[in-house]
Design an enzyme around this catalytic site. Structure first.
Site, PDB file in Angstrom:
ATOM      1  N   LYS A 193       0.857  -1.173   0.000  1.00  0.00           N
ATOM      2  CA  LYS A 193       0.000   0.000   0.000  1.00  0.00           C
ATOM      3  C   LYS A 193       0.894   1.223   0.000  1.00  0.00           C
ATOM      4  O   LYS A 193       1.645   1.480   0.949  1.00  0.00           O
ATOM      5  CB  LYS A 193      -0.933   0.044   1.204  1.00  0.00           C
ATOM      6  CG  LYS A 193      -1.928   1.217   1.063  1.00  0.00           C
ATOM      7  CD  LYS A 193      -2.913   1.337   2.207  1.00  0.00           C
ATOM      8  CE  LYS A 193      -2.339   2.155   3.321  1.00  0.00           C
ATOM      9  NZ  LYS A 193      -3.230   3.211   3.843  1.00  0.00           N
ATOM     10  N   GLY A 200      -7.074   9.639  10.587  1.00  0.00           N
ATOM     11  CA  GLY A 200      -7.206   9.889  12.022  1.00  0.00           C
ATOM     12  C   GLY A 200      -8.248  10.917  12.405  1.00  0.00           C
ATOM     13  O   GLY A 200      -8.355  11.289  13.573  1.00  0.00           O
ATOM     14  N   ALA A 219      -8.992   5.655   5.206  1.00  0.00           N
ATOM     15  CA  ALA A 219      -8.793   6.812   6.088  1.00  0.00           C
ATOM     16  C   ALA A 219     -10.057   7.625   6.274  1.00  0.00           C
ATOM     17  O   ALA A 219     -10.772   7.896   5.329  1.00  0.00           O
ATOM     18  CB  ALA A 219      -7.698   7.735   5.565  1.00  0.00           C
ATOM     19  N   GLY A 220     -10.319   7.999   7.529  1.00  0.00           N
ATOM     20  CA  GLY A 220     -11.381   8.952   7.828  1.00  0.00           C
ATOM     21  C   GLY A 220     -12.635   8.355   8.427  1.00  0.00           C
ATOM     22  O   GLY A 220     -13.470   9.075   8.962  1.00  0.00           O
ATOM     23  N   ASN A 274      -7.984   2.093  10.687  1.00  0.00           N
ATOM     24  CA  ASN A 274      -7.116   1.760  11.804  1.00  0.00           C
ATOM     25  C   ASN A 274      -7.585   2.491  13.067  1.00  0.00           C
ATOM     26  O   ASN A 274      -8.071   1.876  14.008  1.00  0.00           O
ATOM     27  CB  ASN A 274      -5.654   2.118  11.481  1.00  0.00           C
ATOM     28  CG  ASN A 274      -4.699   1.731  12.593  1.00  0.00           C
ATOM     29  OD1 ASN A 274      -5.063   1.014  13.525  1.00  0.00           O
ATOM     30  ND2 ASN A 274      -3.481   2.221  12.530  1.00  0.00           N
ATOM     31  N   THR A 275      -7.506   3.829  13.068  1.00  0.00           N
ATOM     32  CA  THR A 275      -7.829   4.599  14.277  1.00  0.00           C
ATOM     33  C   THR A 275      -9.249   4.345  14.775  1.00  0.00           C
ATOM     34  O   THR A 275      -9.478   4.294  15.987  1.00  0.00           O
ATOM     35  CB  THR A 275      -7.658   6.114  14.004  1.00  0.00           C
ATOM     36  OG1 THR A 275      -6.428   6.326  13.333  1.00  0.00           O
ATOM     37  CG2 THR A 275      -7.675   6.906  15.289  1.00  0.00           C
TER      38      THR A 275
END
Lengths: 260, 260, 260, 260
Positions: free
Chosen positions: A102, A163, A189-190, A211-212
């Site tokens: 990635k 994040g 993301a997001g 992830n976050t």
């Protein structure tokens, strides 16, 4: 549900949820959360995570064995094409020739937005060098198309900044990307909570990477389970074909979007 | 996930998805969709559905046996308190003294919005008469509180008009209702797709009731499965405690809502 | 622009912005802000403002002379029909038989949401008693219709809770109210900034009443000017007929609202 | 209101509304609408509009005299850097050395999204060649910063695709661009109605450029007036400092954005 698999290059997957490995309390929490998520693809920041670079320290691959998970090395922390390419090559060595990566080339430390110019440049090099590139990018449909035409095996537009937990800020752009896509579009993301993931899938995205949203929840393992179900729910709702929207049931036509 | 049960009056349930029985192609599709939804409570429009009124016609309870499902008779099609009360009494007779009902008193045929004044009046009569009343209402927090104080076992604000599929139009009002609630708040009407259901649960609602979103999907059984997962996903995300929202990860504070 | 006037009962007005008088630093700021707003109708909380009750204290009407402004006494702070009716009668006496009032009967001190049941009851009494009633209510279209049919000269649904500054939380409900309205619909409460006011007018509302959005801005007089222009801008945009919305210009049809 | 001027390079302007000249019924409507808009800067698609290329046909500059308006030639219809640069040079010749241009390099004919890579390349050439470049771009904050650092006199992110009328799709990105900007940020493309323009200004944008929203309204001249007022309203609201948003007035803190 009988669904097609998620096909990335030559690889096929049942799960449409991809997860990261950062920000957990410890390796045990990482392991439990990823297990609860049902993810088959697990992304690893090569610059921040020990996957063999330091033989004397705990190795992430001990809890996430490559025979069970598809390890997806990523270039988090790289701010130019050169660093990103080098990081991918290092990962390939550490993982015995594994060529799926990635790519993310960031634009600044504040927003973690991608630098799309450097991203295009790194992609070109990596593809020539035999990598299967999944690529983090903005939600710009022109750039997304260019990355696909260059040969990326998956294009991964952001829903919102890394994040941020804001969910899909611009579903219109994601929709435009999907209209033209020939490779899997995976929102990267997001995402902040379960409904964000469901919305991505309902739009027709082929998967979501996060992830976050899991690791920074108050109970990461429970949130991982929520995300697994949300991805499946959104995918099934997409395949099931939702009812039309109306101002009220007796309205003669679906809402035309002319007033809000 | 270890979760508490959904407690409505003295009854307890594992599933937080309640479903209706209208608008399906046939009884077999009804049966399959409801099975896929995992619902334990199934609502039935007494004025439109045969649950024994016409002994010679197909009876819904043959495919949804009351020993397996909690049948929740509702007063759909009633436009004043008197009709609604009479309908509830008829249902109690047909169902051998079963006293749990869903009250809805509609305001007009065009929007199917509730008439809250008639609703309050019907509630009063029904509660005196020994019914356990789950009550469909607008998202007005003052009316919701009054219905709870009157003794309703569940307050059921609309997300959007019945059959509109618009999702939660005003999460702020739902939030205000939840802040004060002592009985289960179950979103009733207006959900259109899986993410709408997840959002309701993430707000802290105790359950969601829906009919058209499943029955009017192109593939109702698949949508029923999507909804089951979405409800669980939203509930788990609520219990897991989502990450804070920020404009970007490095922002020093969560978004204050001062600009959008 | 050639526009019709705003007609409330038999009275006609050029300005479609109505303003309150609370929360200003002093009477001079009140005067300057209201002047900048261009408002012709100024609402006054009879229970909190001296319009003659206390002959020895500063009288608001000295800075807002009734020969220049239409004074609209309101019942802010009343929590039941009886108090509200009494307050209206007191206002009529103080203002020499002036019979135009704004009725608000609140549901609780926390949210300042209207109590629609008490509101209906007070309306009935006031109309019989010869008042021209402009009535603050929720955005419930059934209640709005009932208030109109009772004889109110204007129905005033909230955009959001009083003093919240959230803007129009549920344009769908406002839209449903407008579809059926025969008297002016004036959004009352919840506007926070200029675009909120413009959106109300673009929906087709006949006017907007606000107080906190001006008085609690950092520069109230400048915000009053902004609001004046926003109301005019929104009204003109409504009359001008906006372009259709499309996903992009070359799309063959306007957005059908089927995906977001 | 005492406001600073809008400063673009060395030029200063009172109006913050910039308008296009396409899609009007005839030159007279063009003239009237632009007059009503109060715009001082008027952009002209050099490839589609006669500003002297065809001496025998009606010349736009006859109704929009350059001594009254700042003519801003743009490169609409260019899909690569080379064509865009050539178009700017042609415009400079036709306009006697006038060096202010609006650069747009489009990515495809379907969405009219910018091609940011070609845009960066054209910018570099034009700035070296002495042009003052105002540049149409996506809402990508990294690209916006790069264009500013290259020396553009104004960066012009899209609100939504050209001709879509969708309003600001991603205020978060516009906000991120504004946080870092040292040149005027002018929203270009996507505005559909008055409130969209007001919202752009309330975010802190320095101006808005639009064409279709005015020209494709049912009454273009009236919409031009609406837009003029909306821009002023939004600007004044921004300078006035809006009240904080709360769930309701008695809430102890502004909304933290943690639940929607």
């Amino acid at each position: 549900m009988t669904d097609t698999t998620l096909k990335i290059g030559e690889r096929e997957f049942q799960s449409r949820l991809l997860v990261g490995t950062g920000k957990y309390k410890d390796l045990e929490e990482t392991r439990l959360a990823i297990e609860a998520s049902g993810a088959e693809i697990v992304t690893v920041a090569v610059r921040r995570t020990n996957i063999g670079q330091n033989p004397d320290e705990p190795n992430l691959l001990d809890v996430l064995p490559p025979d069970r998970y598809t390890i997806l090395p990523n270039t988090a922390g790289c701010y130019n094409a050169k660093d990103a390419v080098r990081t991918c090559r290092l990962a390939r060595e550490l993982l015995d020739g594994h060529n799926l990566v990635k790519l993310e080339v960031l634009g600044d430390e504040k927003t973690l937005f991608p630098n799309v110019v450097e991203t295009l440049s790194a992609c070109e090099t990596l593809i020539k060098d035999g990598f299967d590139v999944m690529v983090y990018t903005s939600d710009d449909p022109i750039i997304a198309k260019e990355l696909e035409q260059m040969g990326c095996v998956s294009v991964m537009p952001l829903a919102a900044p890394i994040g941020s937990g804001l969910g899909i800020r611009n579903p219109y752009n994601i929709r435009m990307i999907l209209e033209e896509a020939k490779v899997p579009i995976i929102v990267d993301a997001g995402v902040g909570t379960a409904s964000d993931a469901a919305i991505a899938m309902e739009l027709g995205c082929h998967g979501v990477l996060m992830n976050t949203a899991i690791a920074a929840a108050q109970k990461p393992v429970l949130m991982a389970s929520a995300m697994r179900k949300a991805i499946e729910a959104g995918r099934e709702a997409y395949l099931a074909g939702r009812m039309p929207r109306k101002l009220y049931a007796s309205a003669s036509s679906p809402i035309e979007g002319t007033f809000f």
